[in-house]
Design a protein around this motif. Structure first.
Motif, PDB file in Angstrom:
ATOM      1  N   PRO A  30     -74.666 -30.478 -86.009  1.00 47.50           N
ATOM      2  CA  PRO A  30     -75.533 -31.454 -86.694  1.00 47.50           C
ATOM      3  C   PRO A  30     -76.809 -31.791 -85.929  1.00 47.50           C
ATOM      4  O   PRO A  30     -77.842 -32.073 -86.540  1.00 47.50           O
ATOM      5  N   ASP A  31     -76.747 -31.771 -84.596  1.00 47.19           N
ATOM      6  CA  ASP A  31     -77.912 -32.172 -83.808  1.00 47.19           C
ATOM      7  C   ASP A  31     -78.680 -30.981 -83.230  1.00 47.19           C
ATOM      8  O   ASP A  31     -79.522 -31.141 -82.352  1.00 47.19           O
TER       9      ASP A  31
ATOM     10  N   GLN B  61     -86.487 -27.690 -77.832  1.00 48.87           N
ATOM     11  CA  GLN B  61     -87.506 -28.653 -78.238  1.00 48.87           C
ATOM     12  C   GLN B  61     -86.968 -30.072 -78.041  1.00 48.87           C
ATOM     13  O   GLN B  61     -86.596 -30.761 -79.000  1.00 48.87           O
ATOM     14  N   PRO B  62     -86.902 -30.537 -76.793  1.00 47.07           N
ATOM     15  CA  PRO B  62     -86.267 -31.822 -76.503  1.00 47.07           C
ATOM     16  C   PRO B  62     -86.989 -33.022 -77.096  1.00 47.07           C
ATOM     17  O   PRO B  62     -86.418 -34.122 -77.144  1.00 47.07           O
TER      18      PRO B  62
ATOM     19  N   GLY C  35     -87.495 -38.214 -84.525  1.00 44.01           N
ATOM     20  CA  GLY C  35     -86.552 -38.394 -85.623  1.00 44.01           C
ATOM     21  C   GLY C  35     -86.046 -37.109 -86.222  1.00 44.01           C
ATOM     22  O   GLY C  35     -85.468 -37.112 -87.313  1.00 44.01           O
ATOM     23  N   GLY C  36     -86.222 -35.988 -85.527  1.00 42.97           N
ATOM     24  CA  GLY C  36     -85.772 -34.707 -86.046  1.00 42.97           C
ATOM     25  C   GLY C  36     -84.641 -34.119 -85.222  1.00 42.97           C
ATOM     26  O   GLY C  36     -84.142 -34.717 -84.281  1.00 42.97           O
ATOM     27  N   SER C  37     -84.202 -32.941 -85.595  1.00 42.91           N
ATOM     28  CA  SER C  37     -83.180 -32.200 -84.858  1.00 42.91           C
ATOM     29  C   SER C  37     -83.368 -30.727 -85.176  1.00 42.91           C
ATOM     30  O   SER C  37     -84.264 -30.356 -85.929  1.00 42.91           O
ATOM     31  N   GLY C  38     -82.512 -29.920 -84.633  1.00 44.48           N
ATOM     32  CA  GLY C  38     -82.559 -28.509 -84.999  1.00 44.48           C
ATOM     33  C   GLY C  38     -82.904 -27.559 -83.880  1.00 44.48           C
ATOM     34  O   GLY C  38     -82.768 -26.353 -84.032  1.00 44.48           O
TER      35      GLY C  38
END
Length: 411
Positions: A287-288, A318-319, A325-328
């Motif tokens: 999920p993260d 991409q820390p 507010g994103g992830s991936g």
């Protein structure tokens, strides 16, 4: 410091370098000569030829001879930019854009190296300068600065002192430090002698008996083509290696694409009735974010063997995304799983970018692995020497510690 003292310091600094100052040579010309030599050192040392790596040992001498901090910054930038010259083209290939963003990233990537070597430069000769270079070298070997610690001269230790292990690393470190002092000719001659002897006795590394790596030329489709046909193509390559006597086959980074129960069942079924064990790259989505992994598969079992410690910054790691507010992005497991086991062997996996920096391989070597497995998916490095540099770096480390090496790359 008085003007006379400063002048004496500059002369002493240059006495520790192959490029000496002279009252007949303007300071700007002396600085220009250092910058040109730094470029040559970066280009030749990091050409992708493993035997050329020790040329990078000249960098500390050029840095030490800088007459002032600004010149040290220029010398450091020239060396690093020359060594990493394939980055702009690689970025352009990866993102399918013109080279300009790649040039911007190229200069940004050099910032840590230049900053560290500029801050710790000193015009005072002696032990202080050697300790300053040691501090800079250590900082560029470990996180956070070591995350972009490419082109570290210590990578060449295995070429100059093959199979010396940690003693070879210590000897190379001592040589690098001595290159910043007035005793640089002694250090240069000694290391050149070891280098020539090593080159004269150099032989091609071969994988352990029963192990084989598979190099592929599937371009950017590797890991993105999720069809059954692609899986069957990879299985065919594995089985051909088995026909040549391999029992452990290594596939490149990302070869399987997303690791899923469906892919797992297919591979276990296709390996049924064979003694084969396959170690291959894939990705596990969470999920993260996702993990870039190496998976071990046989007819009877499968498991995630390794999660990449240092994915490629920006394109994978991409820390900053959670702050926005994103992830991936790919997750970095900085000091986790330095070794793993497959087919009863203790192995040190190095995925792609990890072959260009110091701490992953040194951390793994501290756990006494029996095999180094270096894999990559270098389709985006077309028209550059990046993959060749990765292979040369992995071979140098394998030579230093006397550990067998297996490689598998896609281009």
């Amino acid at each position: 410091m008085t003007r006379g003292t400063l002048d004496r310091s500059r002369k002493a600094a240059c006495s520790a370098s192959p490029v000496r100052s002279s009252p007949w040579i303007p300071e700007w010309l002396h600085a220009a000569a250092l910058i040109v030599l730094a470029i040559v050192t970066g280009v030749v040392g990091w050409s992708g030829n493993v035997l050329a790596l020790p040329v990078a040992f000249l960098f500390p001498a050029l840095w030490a001879c800088s007459s002032r901090r600004l010149v040290a910054a220029a010398v450091s930038a020239a060396y690093f930019l020359a060594a990493s010259r394939g980055l702009p083209q690689g970025v352009a290939n990866f993102y399918a854009v013109d080279p300009l963003p790649g040039v911007a990233l190229w200069f940004a990537a050099s910032a840590a190296f230049v900053l560290i070597h500029t801050v710790f430069w000193t015009g005072r000769p002696g032990k202080g300068r050697a300790l300053s270079f040691l501090t800079a070298a250590v900082l560029m070997a470990v996180p956070p600065f070591g995350i972009v610690g490419w082109a570290h001269p210590l990578t060449a230790a295995g070429v100059v002192f093959p199979e010396w292990g940690w003693w070879g690393l210590a000897a190379a470190s001592a040589g690098l430090l001595t290159m910043t002092t007035r005793w640089w000719p002694v250090a240069a001659l000694a290391m050149a002698g070891f280098w020539l002897w090593s080159a004269a006795t150099w032989t091609t590394l071969t994988p352990p008996t029963g192990w084989a790596g598979v190099d592929l030329e599937l371009g950017q489709s590797l890991g993105r083509d999720a069809t059954l046909e692609r899986q069957q193509e990879l299985l065919g390559a594995v089985k051909r290696k088995a026909g040549e006597g391999a029992r452990v086959v290594i596939l490149p980074e990302s070869a399987l694409g997303f690791w899923s129960p469906t892919v797992e069942r297919l591979w276990k079924k296709e390996l049924r009735g064979t003694p084969l064990t396959v170690m291959t790259g894939g990705a596990i989505v969470e999920p993260d974010g996702y993990d870039n992994v190496m998976v071990g598969i046989s007819a009877d079992a499968s498991a995630v063997l390794y999660r990449e410690r240092m994915p490629v910054p920006v394109s994978m790691w991409q820390p900053w995304r959670p702050w926005l507010g994103g992830s991936g992005g790919a997750r970095a497991h900085f000091f986790a799983n330095p070794v793993t086991e497959i087919d009863g062997a203790r192995i040190a996996p190095l995925i792609c970018y990890e072959q260009l920096i110091l701490w992953p391989v040194l951390q793994s070597a501290a756990h006494s692995p029996g095999v180094i497995v270096a894999v990559g998916n270098g389709w985006w490095t077309k028209e550059t020497s990046i993959v060749a540099i990765q292979k040369a770096s992995a071979e140098a480390w394998a030579r230093l510690f006397g550990i067998p090496l297996v490689t598998a790359f896609n281009i």
